[in-house]
Write an enzyme that holds these catalytic residues in place. Structure first.
Site, mmCIF file in Angstrom:
data_model
loop_
_atom_site.group_PDB
_atom_site.id
_atom_site.type_symbol
_atom_site.label_atom_id
_atom_site.label_comp_id
_atom_site.label_asym_id
_atom_site.label_seq_id
_atom_site.Cartn_x
_atom_site.Cartn_y
_atom_site.Cartn_z
ATOM 1 C CG ASN A 199 -0.327 -0.121 2.513
ATOM 2 O OD1 ASN A 199 0.791 -0.621 2.627
ATOM 3 N ND2 ASN A 199 -0.999 0.328 3.552
ATOM 4 C CD GLU A 300 2.554 0.037 10.233
ATOM 5 O OE1 GLU A 300 1.390 -0.412 10.352
ATOM 6 O OE2 GLU A 300 3.026 0.471 9.187
ATOM 7 N NE ARG A 328 -3.548 9.185 4.156
ATOM 8 C CZ ARG A 328 -2.527 8.552 4.738
ATOM 9 N NH1 ARG A 328 -1.432 8.300 4.060
ATOM 10 N NH2 ARG A 328 -2.595 8.193 6.002
ATOM 11 C CB CYS A 334 -1.577 0.416 8.704
ATOM 12 S SG CYS A 334 -0.267 1.631 8.565
ATOM 13 C CB SER A 492 2.072 9.985 8.448
ATOM 14 O OG SER A 492 1.272 8.881 8.774
ATOM 15 C CD GLU A 509 9.037 1.118 10.453
ATOM 16 O OE1 GLU A 509 9.565 0.024 10.185
ATOM 17 O OE2 GLU A 509 8.124 1.630 9.766
#
Length: 529
Positions: A199, A300, A328, A334, A492, A509
């Site tokens: 993705n 993740e 989106r 996720c 993000s 991360e």
């Protein structure tokens, strides 16, 4: 929370309307259903960039074919984009051996030089951003504007970790005796096996690999079988940037061989670190493999993000955040909101405005068409899961406000769907849909909403809208998730730590914390002074 600037630049939060341009007809060999024509990109001039469209594995700085190859399909049309080397366990083990040999020298390269090479890689990504975006749209189906946003996001991880490479600091600790000194060193863990999803076929690589290379590790990347071209294009640019042979390796494989390749990587004695993004079920299998040799692991995994709207919320802001968070990549992220918990006093207003926004601003189509905001799902299996969740909800009393069925464009397209009268006993309330489905659940009290949000065994992201400062603090602290968006649907950012709680994974991360996942602490006691 920091917002995602690259998504804002590609128009995700507001879903701006644009004039539809002339529709383009598909090539004769393209699969299409219904009356609406689809567009595909053929490799070569006028289509996908031939210079970046590599089809072999990349190991030790060389392009290596495999005995067999597997096809990569355009999810919008079903057309074959090309065939890619189908590596197996033998090739995976060979790539690890190569990466380990490279690690023995790469670990000694100065932080400044590693920083410079990562920066060159970043520069090449920016220079080739349009071509890289076309590859993402072709193999994943996401709208081109979103793909362009992903490439910027991807490149920013290389830029960020090129800077963090020079900030790996140790410590000097005071000891109770004057004739001793205590030091703490940070050293690279070794070879990292990196397994990434479809993705975000570019960003999930650079977020991991940027940190690994900055720390002094080498990597073997196994990209998703649906989207290997993005990983191989990054390999081409890494090679051009002067990343030494064996430092960045890519071994694509088909779904049929994925299990064996994953096991080979996770059990190889020379692999010291595993980084995986994907489903919780697969993550548990990889953890089992890694446990036998006690490898460092960061993961993740799946999410089931709640989106809570309290009575005090600004409804228009909440709807805008819901649109950005839910739709989106056609709901295939996720951190997408998976269930909308809306307080009774604001419920009807929110549902009405949410439905209007969906009908007005979302346009289903091929990702290469300018008007498209919603591309196809990755494959028909993904569509079937959305159908299953919708059917289950309707059978138990839910109501379709808009959407609710496959789109006439083709077998991988599904209408953006809004359901009301959803209850906790429905599949969409306790399973991640990973598609364009927005189920709305009505609640009465703050305590009820928090309890429903925390009832899941995963906890990646959560969102809520409120204008009550005391409530904001309470709910932000009580939500059992690794990332919280308060009055914000896009969270993000390369500067901020990405990761979850419970069965949503291990480690973080991005951010200043991301590089720590690839470093070992070594205590040195210096005596006799």
């Amino acid at each position: 929370m920091a917002t995602c600037s690259w998504l804002r630049s590609c128009g995700a939060p507001r879903y701006p309307l644009v004039r539809p341009r002339r529709r383009l007809l598909p090539r004769p060999d393209c699969w299409a259903s219904g009356r609406a024509p689809l567009r595909t990109y053929a490799p070569g001039p006028g289509g996908l960039p031939a210079a970046l469209l590599r089809k072999d594995s990349f190991v030790g700085g060389r392009w290596l074919p495999a005995a067999t190859a597997f096809p990569v399909l355009d999810p919008a049309s079903g057309a074959e984009l090309g065939c890619v080397a189908d590596c197996g366990a033998t090739e995976a083990r060979g790539a690890v051996d190569t990466a380990y040999k490279a690690f023995c020298s790469w670990r000694g390269v100065s932080a400044k030089e590693r920083s410079s090479l990562l920066r060159k890689w970043y520069d090449l990504m920016i220079r080739n951003k349009d071509d890289l975006a076309k590859i993402i749209t072709a193999e994943s189906g996401k709208p081109l504007k979103e793909a362009q946003g992903e490439i910027l996001y991807s490149a920013f991880f290389l830029e960020w970790f090129s800077e963090e490479a020079r900030r790996v600091y140790g410590d000097v600790i005071c000891t109770p005796t004057k004739e001793k000194r205590a030091l703490v060193l940070k050293q690279p863990v070794g070879v990292a096996a990196v397994i990434t999803p479809w993705n975000f076929p570019s960003a999930m690589i650079t977020r991991k690999v940027g940190a690994a290379l900055a720390a002094g590790c080498t990597v073997v990347v196994k990209p998703a079988e649906d989207t290997p071209f993005s990983a191989l294009a990054l390999a081409e640019l890494a090679n051009q940037a002067g990343i030494p042979p064996g430092v960045y390796n890519v071994i694509p494989c088909s779904q049929r061989k994925a299990k064996d390749v994953g096991e080979a990587l996770c059990t190889h004695p020379l692999v010291s670190k595993i980084s995986f993004t994907g489903s919780t079920a697969t993550g548990k299998i990889l953890l089992h493999h890694a446990a036998n040799s006690v490898k460092r692991v960061s993961m993740e995994l799946g999410g089931h993000a709640p989106f809570i709207v309290f009575d005090s919320a600004n409804v228009d802001q909440a709807v805008a955040g819901a649109m950005a968070s839910k739709f989106r990549n056609s709901g295939q992220t996720c951190v997408c909101s998976n269930r909308f918990l809306v307080q009774r006093g604001i419920h009807d207003s929110f549902v009405k405005k949410f439905a209007e926004a969906i009908k007005t601003n979302l346009h289903v189509g091929n990702g290469f068409e300018e008007r498209t905001t919603q591309g196809p799902l990755i494959n028909e299996k993904a569509v079937e899961k959305v159908e299953k969740h919708v059917s289950d909800a309707l059978s138990k009393g839910a109501t379709v406000v808009t959407g609710g069925k496959r789109h006439q464009l083709g077998k991988n397209f599904f209408e953006p769907t809004l359901l009301s009268n959803v209850t906790q006993n429905m599949l969409c309330s306790h399973e991640e849909t990973f598609g364009p489905l927005a189920p709305v659940i009505k609640f009465d009290t703050e305590e009820e909403a928090v309890a429903m949000a925390n009832a899941a065994d995963v906890g990646l992201a959560g969102y809520f809208y409120s204008q009550d400062p005391a409530q904001i603090w309470r709910v932000a602290e009580q939500l059992e998730v690794g990332m919280v968006g308060v009055n914000e649907g896009l969270i993000s950012s390369v500067e901020c730590p990405f990761g979850g709680m419970k069965q949503s994974g291990l480690g973080r991360e991005g951010s200043k914390y991301g590089i720590d996942e690839y470093l070992e602490l070594k205590y040195v006691c210096f005596g006799g002074l």
